[in-house]
Design an enzyme around this catalytic site. Structure first.
Site, PDB file in Angstrom:
ATOM      1  CG  ASN A  95      11.569 -16.211 -29.880  1.00 31.79           C
ATOM      2  OD1 ASN A  95      12.080 -16.769 -28.925  1.00 31.79           O
ATOM      3  ND2 ASN A  95      12.179 -14.963 -30.133  1.00 31.79           N
ATOM      4  CG  ASN A 120      12.114  -8.984 -32.487  1.00 28.02           C
ATOM      5  OD1 ASN A 120      11.295  -8.571 -33.269  1.00 28.02           O
ATOM      6  ND2 ASN A 120      12.667  -8.485 -31.599  1.00 28.02           N
ATOM      7  CG  HIS A 175      10.440  -4.326 -35.263  1.00 29.33           C
ATOM      8  ND1 HIS A 175      11.023  -3.322 -34.981  1.00 29.33           N
ATOM      9  CD2 HIS A 175      11.135  -5.275 -34.156  1.00 29.33           C
ATOM     10  CE1 HIS A 175      11.413  -3.292 -33.852  1.00 29.33           C
ATOM     11  NE2 HIS A 175      11.570  -4.498 -33.441  1.00 29.33           N
TER      12      HIS A 175
HETATM   13  N1  LIG Z   1       9.276  -5.854 -30.954  1.00 27.15           N
HETATM   14  C1  LIG Z   1      10.207  -4.950 -30.456  1.00 27.15           C
HETATM   15  O1  LIG Z   1      10.141  -3.872 -31.052  1.00 27.15           O
HETATM   16  C2  LIG Z   1      11.081  -5.788 -29.493  1.00 27.15           C
HETATM   17  C3  LIG Z   1      11.134  -7.049 -29.252  1.00 27.15           C
HETATM   18  N2  LIG Z   1      12.024  -7.624 -28.413  1.00 27.15           N
HETATM   19  C4  LIG Z   1      11.657  -9.110 -28.361  1.00 27.15           C
HETATM   20  O2  LIG Z   1      11.270  -9.393 -27.035  1.00 27.15           O
HETATM   21  C5  LIG Z   1      11.806 -10.615 -26.595  1.00 27.15           C
HETATM   22  C6  LIG Z   1      11.992 -10.497 -25.221  1.00 27.15           C
HETATM   23  O3  LIG Z   1      13.331  -9.802 -25.086  1.00 27.15           O
HETATM   24  P1  LIG Z   1      13.858  -9.577 -23.558  1.00 27.15           P
HETATM   25  O4  LIG Z   1      12.924  -9.122 -22.628  1.00 27.15           O
HETATM   26  O5  LIG Z   1      15.061  -8.648 -23.909  1.00 27.15           O
HETATM   27  O6  LIG Z   1      14.310 -10.972 -23.145  1.00 27.15           O
HETATM   28  P2  LIG Z   1      14.780 -11.788 -21.934  1.00 27.15           P
HETATM   29  O7  LIG Z   1      15.360 -13.088 -21.886  1.00 27.15           O
HETATM   30  O8  LIG Z   1      15.220 -10.948 -20.696  1.00 27.15           O
HETATM   31  O9  LIG Z   1      13.135 -12.232 -21.471  1.00 27.15           O
HETATM   32  C7  LIG Z   1      12.413 -13.159 -21.829  1.00 27.15           C
HETATM   33  C8  LIG Z   1      11.503 -14.024 -20.955  1.00 27.15           C
HETATM   34  O10 LIG Z   1      10.586 -14.902 -21.493  1.00 27.15           O
HETATM   35  C9  LIG Z   1      10.702 -15.997 -20.818  1.00 27.15           C
HETATM   36  N3  LIG Z   1       9.733 -17.158 -21.470  1.00 27.15           N
HETATM   37  C10 LIG Z   1      10.672 -17.944 -22.325  1.00 27.15           C
HETATM   38  N4  LIG Z   1       9.869 -18.845 -22.797  1.00 27.15           N
HETATM   39  C11 LIG Z   1       8.501 -18.495 -21.865  1.00 27.15           C
HETATM   40  C12 LIG Z   1       7.238 -19.128 -22.142  1.00 27.15           C
HETATM   41  N5  LIG Z   1       6.933 -20.332 -22.869  1.00 27.15           N
HETATM   42  N6  LIG Z   1       6.231 -18.707 -21.184  1.00 27.15           N
HETATM   43  C13 LIG Z   1       6.464 -17.554 -20.465  1.00 27.15           C
HETATM   44  N7  LIG Z   1       7.714 -17.086 -20.495  1.00 27.15           N
HETATM   45  C14 LIG Z   1       8.725 -17.515 -21.262  1.00 27.15           C
HETATM   46  C15 LIG Z   1      11.923 -16.074 -20.288  1.00 27.15           C
HETATM   47  O11 LIG Z   1      11.968 -16.792 -19.032  1.00 27.15           O
HETATM   48  C16 LIG Z   1      12.426 -14.917 -20.111  1.00 27.15           C
HETATM   49  O12 LIG Z   1      12.133 -14.326 -18.732  1.00 27.15           O
HETATM   50  C17 LIG Z   1      12.708 -11.159 -27.597  1.00 27.15           C
HETATM   51  O13 LIG Z   1      12.232 -12.059 -28.775  1.00 27.15           O
HETATM   52  C18 LIG Z   1      13.207  -9.947 -28.389  1.00 27.15           C
HETATM   53  O14 LIG Z   1      13.681  -9.904 -29.395  1.00 27.15           O
HETATM   54  C19 LIG Z   1      12.671  -7.094 -27.677  1.00 27.15           C
HETATM   55  C20 LIG Z   1      12.837  -5.515 -27.823  1.00 27.15           C
HETATM   56  C21 LIG Z   1      11.960  -5.007 -28.789  1.00 27.15           C
HETATM   57  O1  LIG Z   2      16.860  -5.390 -31.785  1.00 25.36           O
HETATM   58  C1  LIG Z   2      16.290  -6.341 -31.109  1.00 25.36           C
HETATM   59  O2  LIG Z   2      16.607  -7.541 -31.664  1.00 25.36           O
HETATM   60  C2  LIG Z   2      15.184  -6.214 -30.246  1.00 25.36           C
HETATM   61  C3  LIG Z   2      14.315  -5.132 -31.086  1.00 25.36           C
HETATM   62  O3  LIG Z   2      13.666  -5.386 -31.831  1.00 25.36           O
HETATM   63  C4  LIG Z   2      14.534  -3.752 -30.740  1.00 25.36           C
HETATM   64  O4  LIG Z   2      15.063  -3.477 -29.913  1.00 25.36           O
HETATM   65  O5  LIG Z   2      14.313  -2.949 -31.947  1.00 25.36           O
END
Ligand SMILES: NC(=O)C1=CN([C@@H]2O[C@H](COP(=O)(O)OP(=O)(O)OC[C@H]3O[C@@H](n4cnc5c(N)ncnc54)[C@H](O)[C@@H]3O)[C@@H](O)[C@H]2O)C=CC1
Ligand SMILES: O=C([O-])CC(=O)C(=O)O
Length: 311
Positions: A95, A120, A175
């Site tokens: 990431n 993340n 987080h």
């Molecule tokens: N901060 C927080 O509270 C939370 C953080 N997350 C994080 O958010 C991120 C996304 O999670 P999800 O949506 O569930 O994953 P996901 O896999 O459903 O979506 C991620 C998307 O990013 C796209 N992608 C990858 N590289 C890219 C690039 N260079 N340019 C544009 N798009 C790109 C992928 O094609 C994919 O569609 C993860 O790192 C996850 O850990 C998830 C939930 C809460």
């Molecule tokens: O748990 C994870 O990896 C995604 C995230 O940050 C959350 O849902 O809090």
């Protein structure tokens, strides 16, 4: 006002959906590298407009940053999510490169945007976005505390058997599964300390469940959560775009606040049209101070890993 969301996956698309049906922005652009994916998600969301009654224009693009030009807020959700058994920190290798490239591409077309980092390990990705762009610290906001606090309020509502919206509670710190600090001492039910209704043991269980809230969902779903994360980002974006000046725990760059320097970590912030408008320094007791210092050390250690990854 225009919002761009980079990453049209689970969190990004849910966030676009919530922003649209709540009418938070007039325009949402979804961008993804997967060919046609963002276009498909945008079209699907647009086809909700007549049934849910919104007027936001939602469009999708495959890696074409020119279409994101002049966004007021840009949300970065691009990157990989964790699988059951993993920590968020294990995602850094993949990431970090993605977030660095994305934030640089975004600024070419939206030099004045406020950036909300979701990918993340979020505190470290927020720090990376700040350091690699040199943007002023008020314009880089990591989203984690809004979600963690909403999980904390949910678990408190379940323990109390009272509506979550009657409960006020906040999570600060990193987080991460072991770095979050749910402030049980300050949690209240309509202004009444929750300790008047819950035993210390029950409160400790709520805090522990909150800290592993994301891991619990990842175990159940096979990938990490998206409904509450997407809604939490939308809540944060609403406070920025509509200058609501809500107090939201966000990961921001600290310079002396809470006795920490040179890291991004979750602290209570006033969020308005300028992004982070103020960091509130609430009085912590000795135990909370020690937990915060430990959390900051862990976040700092993760930031150190960036040096070798990006070298
Ligand atoms: N901060 C927080 O509270 C939370 C953080 N997350 C994080 O958010 C991120 C996304 O999670 P999800 O949506 O569930 O994953 P996901 O896999 O459903 O979506 C991620 C998307 O990013 C796209 N992608 C990858 N590289 C890219 C690039 N260079 N340019 C544009 N798009 C790109 C992928 O094609 C994919 O569609 C993860 O790192 C996850 O850990 C998830 C939930 C809460
Ligand atoms: O748990 C994870 O990896 C995604 C995230 O940050 C959350 O849902 O809090």
């Amino acid at each position: 006002m225009k919002v761009t969301i980079v990453g049209a996956g689970n969190v990004g698309a849910t966030c676009a959906d919530v922003i649209s049906y709540r009418g938070i922005a007039s325009e949402v652009v979804l961008l993804d590298i997967k060919e046609g994916f963002a276009e498909g998600k945008a079209l699907d969301i647009m086809q909700c407009a007549t049934n849910t009654g919104f007027n936001t224009k939602v469009s999708g693009v495959t890696n074409d940053y020119s279409k994101t030009a002049n966004s007021s807020v840009v949300v970065i959700t691009s990157g990989i999510p964790r699988k059951p058994g993993m920590t968020r920190e294990e995602l850094i290798g993949i990431n970090a490169g993605i977030v660095k490239t994305v934030v640089e591409s975004i600024l070419v077309h939206s030099p004045n945007a406020i950036i909300v980092v979701v990918s993340n390990p979020m505190d470290t990705m927020t720090y990376l976005a700040l350091k690699s762009t040199g943007l002023p610290k008020n314009r880089i906001i990591g989203m984690g505390g809004a979600l963690d606090s909403s999980r904390f309020r949910t678990y408190l509502s379940m323990a109390l058997d009272k509506p979550a919206n009657d409960i006020s509670a906040m999570v600060i710190g990193g987080h991460g599964d072991t770095t979050m600090i749910p402030l049980t001492r300050l949690a209240s039910y309509n202004g009444i300390p929750v300790s008047q209704f819950l035993s210390e043991e029950a409160l400790q269980k709520v805090a522990a469940d909150t800290m592993v809230g994301g891991a619990t969902l990842t175990g159940l779903l096979g990938t990490s959560a998206w409904y509450a994360p997407g809604a939490s980002v939308a809540y944060l974006v609403d406070s920025i775009l509509n200058d609501q000046k809500k107090m939201i725990a966000c990961s921001v760059f600290v310079e002396g606040e809470y006795e920490q320097n040179d890291i991004c970590i979750g602290v209570p912030c006033i969020i308005g049209k300028n992004g982070v408008e103020e960091i509130l320094e609430i009085e912590l007791n000795d135990n909370e101070k020690a937990l915060f210092a430990k959390s900051a050390d862990a976040v700092r250690q993760m930031n150190d890993a960036l040096k070798s990854i990006l070298a």
